[in-house]
Design a protein around this motif. Sequence first.
Motif, short mmCIF file in Angstrom:
data_model
loop_
_atom_site.label_atom_id
_atom_site.label_comp_id
_atom_site.label_asym_id
_atom_site.label_seq_id
_atom_site.Cartn_x
_atom_site.Cartn_y
_atom_site.Cartn_z
N PRO A 285 -22.51 197.55 33.93
CA PRO A 285 -21.77 198.74 34.76
C PRO A 285 -21.46 198.52 36.13
CG PRO A 285 -24.16 199.27 34.55
CD PRO A 285 -23.81 197.86 34.07
N VAL A 286 -20.70 198.94 36.73
CA VAL A 286 -20.21 198.85 38.11
C VAL A 286 -19.88 200.34 38.57
CG1 VAL A 286 -18.75 197.61 39.78
CG2 VAL A 286 -19.28 196.38 37.67
N TRP A 287 -20.22 200.53 39.96
CA TRP A 287 -19.71 201.65 40.55
C TRP A 287 -19.59 201.75 41.85
CZ3 TRP A 287 -24.63 201.10 38.02
CH2 TRP A 287 -25.59 201.14 39.07
N ARG A 288 -18.76 202.61 42.55
CA ARG A 288 -18.81 202.55 43.94
C ARG A 288 -20.03 202.98 44.66
NH1 ARG A 288 -13.75 202.70 46.63
NH2 ARG A 288 -15.24 202.62 48.47
N THR A 289 -20.58 202.23 45.34
CA THR A 289 -22.11 202.51 45.99
C THR A 289 -21.98 204.10 46.58
OG1 THR A 289 -22.40 200.19 46.46
CG2 THR A 289 -23.75 201.68 47.38
N ALA A 290 -20.89 204.48 47.03
CA ALA A 290 -20.95 205.42 47.87
C ALA A 290 -20.64 206.75 47.06
CB ALA A 290 -19.63 205.62 48.70
N ASN A 291 -20.41 206.51 45.64
CA ASN A 291 -20.00 207.67 44.48
C ASN A 291 -21.22 207.65 43.71
OD1 ASN A 291 -17.57 207.97 45.89
ND2 ASN A 291 -16.54 206.80 44.22
N ALA A 292 -22.51 206.84 43.82
CA ALA A 292 -23.43 206.93 43.04
C ALA A 292 -23.98 208.58 42.98
CB ALA A 292 -24.82 206.06 43.39
#
Length: 310
Positions: A285-292
Motif C-alpha cells: 500500500p502507498v498513501w499520501r503522508t499528509a492524508n494518513a
Amino acid sequence: MEIREVEAFLAVADELHFGRAAARLHVTTTRVSQNVRSLERRVGAPLFERSTRRVRLTPLGERLLADLRPAYLNMETALRTAREVARQRSGWLRVAFATSMSRPICTELIETFQRHHPHCQVVRSVRPAWAVHDQQTPDLGNLDVFVTWAPGDPDVLRAPGCTVGPVLRSLPRAILVGRQHPLAGRASVDVEELADHPLLYAGSTEPAADRMSRYVDAWTPPATPQGRPLRRVRRLHDAYVEELIAIIAEGELVHLTFHGMTDVYQQEDITIVPLTGMPPMIVAPVWRTANANPMVRAFVQANATLDDHA
C-alpha cells in the motif's frame, strides 16, 4: 447509584451553589436538589451542609468527592474513546488497486479489512500500477490508499510526500507470451533463458523519469542475475494494460509479470509461464503522508499478516 446523581453531586461540590450547578447541568435547581437528596439517602448521611448563606461539603462529602471524581473522569474518558472508535469505524475508505491486480486479491484485502471494521464504507477504484511515478509529486487525488505492485522490493515505490506500507502479499514471477512463442507451453522458464529472447520494456516517462526508471528496471532488469544482458524493446505508448496484451499477443516479445496475470486478462492468444530465478512480485500500500487517517492504518494493520497465510 445513577449517573445523574453523581453529576449533580460533582457539580454542587464544584460550584458550592445549587443554582449555578443547575445552570451548568442545564436542568432546574429542584432537579439538582432531588438528585443530591437521592444520593444522600443511598449513602445514609448528609453530603452537604446547607444554609441560606452558603453550601459546603461535609467531611463525608469531601471523602466521597475524592473517591468519586477520578472514577467519573475515567468513565468520561472511556466514553470519549468509544465514541471516537465508533466514528472511525463508521467512516469511509477510498482505496484504489493497480489495474492488473486480480479480483481475488482485491476482494480478500477488502473483506479482511471489513471483518474488523464492518461499518466502514469502502469506495474502490483502479489506477495504473506505476501511478506513484507518473508525476514528480504523486497526485493520488482523493484516495486514502493505493494498493499496487512492487517488483521485488517495496522501496521502489518510494516517492515524495508518500508513505509505503508493509508487504500485504507476494506472488511468484512469471512471463506472459503469445501462444506461438517458443517459450509457450513450458512448465517453467529460468530468468537466465530470457537473455535469448526480446523483452517488452515500458521505459520511463517525464517528469519523474528517475523514479520511473528505477521502477521499470526492477520490473524488467537490464541483465540477468548472472550478468547476461537482456534485450529490452520499447513498444508501449500508454499506461493501459490492454495495449501490452495486444503487443504480447503478436508473439515476438516476452513480458515479465506475475503469476495470475491471465486471471485478470483472459485472452486465447496469450499464455503465462512460471519464471524462476527472480524475487516475487509484492503487493504493497502507498498513501499520501499528509492524508494518513485511522482507516488507512486499520486497513494496513488488518492485512499486514495476510501473506503469512497466502
